[in-house]
Every structure is written in structure tokens, then in C-alpha cells.
Design a protein around this motif. Structure first.
Motif, mmCIF file in Angstrom:
data_model
loop_
_atom_site.group_PDB
_atom_site.id
_atom_site.type_symbol
_atom_site.label_atom_id
_atom_site.label_comp_id
_atom_site.label_asym_id
_atom_site.label_seq_id
_atom_site.Cartn_x
_atom_site.Cartn_y
_atom_site.Cartn_z
ATOM 1 N N GLU A 83 0.838 -1.093 0.086
ATOM 2 C CA GLU A 83 -0.167 -0.037 0.040
ATOM 3 C C GLU A 83 0.751 1.053 -0.011
ATOM 4 N N VAL A 87 1.282 4.372 -2.792
ATOM 5 C CA VAL A 87 1.142 5.830 -2.564
ATOM 6 C C VAL A 87 2.600 6.566 -3.143
ATOM 7 N N VAL A 108 -7.170 4.676 -6.248
ATOM 8 C CA VAL A 108 -7.923 5.084 -5.246
ATOM 9 C C VAL A 108 -8.900 4.270 -4.561
ATOM 10 N N LEU A 111 -6.689 1.346 -2.791
ATOM 11 C CA LEU A 111 -5.868 1.836 -1.543
ATOM 12 C C LEU A 111 -7.142 2.653 -0.555
ATOM 13 N N ASN A 112 -8.483 2.744 -1.043
ATOM 14 C CA ASN A 112 -9.376 3.140 -0.114
ATOM 15 C C ASN A 112 -9.621 2.063 0.934
ATOM 16 N N TYR A 115 -6.562 3.393 3.176
ATOM 17 C CA TYR A 115 -6.398 4.913 3.352
ATOM 18 C C TYR A 115 -7.904 5.605 3.161
ATOM 19 N N ASP A 119 -7.392 11.060 3.518
ATOM 20 C CA ASP A 119 -5.625 10.858 3.687
ATOM 21 C C ASP A 119 -5.064 10.738 2.657
ATOM 22 N N LEU A 120 -5.681 10.302 1.354
ATOM 23 C CA LEU A 120 -4.814 10.003 0.094
ATOM 24 C C LEU A 120 -4.812 11.405 -0.477
ATOM 25 N N TRP A 124 -1.531 13.207 -1.945
ATOM 26 C CA TRP A 124 -1.196 13.206 -3.525
ATOM 27 C C TRP A 124 -1.700 14.778 -3.683
ATOM 28 N N GLU A 128 -9.564 15.996 -2.064
ATOM 29 C CA GLU A 128 -10.686 15.023 -1.709
ATOM 30 C C GLU A 128 -11.737 14.835 -2.936
#
Length: 161
Positions: A83, A87, A108, A111-112, A115, A119-120, A124, A128
Motif C-alpha cells: 500500500e 502511494v 484510489v 487504496l481506499n 487509506y 488521507d490520500l 497526493w 478529496e
């Protein structure tokens, strides 16, 4: 600190969202032929193949090294989770190109699980709401997603460098 790793022990990841201008690839190959690999690839231990490595950053340098028959490649080995690799890979790739929207949406989504979208967005260069909007692409029919991915790759190839 980098070390030389056998190219055959490195496997590309399947989450790279970056589009690379194919006209620049021969320039990259020539640069590596004449000056070598100037920036080490970023790799991590391969969670699926013990003793091998998974590429985090540097796919086109890895590919060019193969085309040139280079048996070893300078690499930095990172002890990180898959993970975290995703990122960091996107953070590094953002500096060099543009993401293909459908691939970004898939990343996304993946990774959701670990995270939050918030948070992402902090990690990045997208807000959001932009990341939430990208997830909407995943609701499109698969054939349309494929056409969008192809169009984005063509547009990236035609973009000025």
C-alpha cells in the motif's frame, strides 16, 4: 544508497497509472546507453516471490535496461508495504507525467481499503473531491473505461514535453 540488482529479479508492478510519451522512449534508451541509469530504480521485496523484487518506481528505465541488455540495474531497496509502495509510486510518477484517469480511479479504490480518500488527498496533489470524482469513473461500463484509458494515453503521447 543504491545497489546493483539483477534486472531479471525485478518485476514491474500492476498499479502504475502514469502515461509516458512513446516518442520520448528512444531518447531515454539513448540516454541510458550513453550515460547509464542516472537515478536508481525504487524497488521493494516482492511479496509474491521470495528473493525477488517489485518495482515501485522506474518502469521505463527498467524496460530500457532490458532493451539494452543490461543485466544489472542500480536500485534503492525500500522496506515498505504494498500500500505504501502504491502511494509513493504515484507521488513519484506525478512529478514525471500525467495519470490515466481510469487507472488513478482504480488505484484510489484499491487504496481506499487502507487509506481514506481524505488521507490520500493529503498525500497526493489532488483534492478529496477530485479523488471522489475519479471514483465515479469506475461506475462506467468496462468498454467505456477502456476507451477512456486509450484516449488518455493518446492525449498524453501528443502533449508537448
Amino acid at each position: 544508497m543504491s545497489e546493483m540488482i539483477l534486472r531479471e529479479r525485478i518485476r514491474p508492478n500492476d498499479w502504475n497509472v502514469n502515461a509516458f510519451d512513446p516518442e520520448n522512449y528512444p531518447k531515454l534508451v539513448e540516454s541510458i546507453r550513453t550515460a547509464g541509469i542516472m537515478e536508481p530504480l525504487k524497488i521493494m521485496p516482492d511479496p509474491e516471490h521470495e528473493g525477488d523484487f517489485l518495482l515501485v518506481d522506474g518502469y521505463h528505465r527498467w524496460k530500457a535496461a532490458g532493451d539494452l541488455g543490461l543485466p544489472e540495474i542500480p536500485c534503492e531497496i525500500w522496506a515498505i508495504s504494498p500500500e505504501e509502495a502504491k502511494v509513493r509510486g504515484l507521488q513519484l510518477n506525478y512529478l514525471r507525467g500525467q495519470p490515466i484517469p481510469v487507472r488513478l480511479a482504480n488505484l484510489v479504490h484499491d487504496l481506499n481499503r487502507t487509506y481514506s480518500v481524505d488521507d490520500l488527498a493529503k498525500l497526493w496533489p489532488w483534492s478529496e473531491s477530485q479523488l471522489q470524482d475519479s471514483l465515479e469513473l469506475l461506475k462506467l461500463p468496462a468498454d467505456l473505461q477502456g476507451r477512456l484509458e486509450t484516449q488518455a494515453a493518446q492525449e498524453a503521447a501528443e502533449a508537448p514535453v
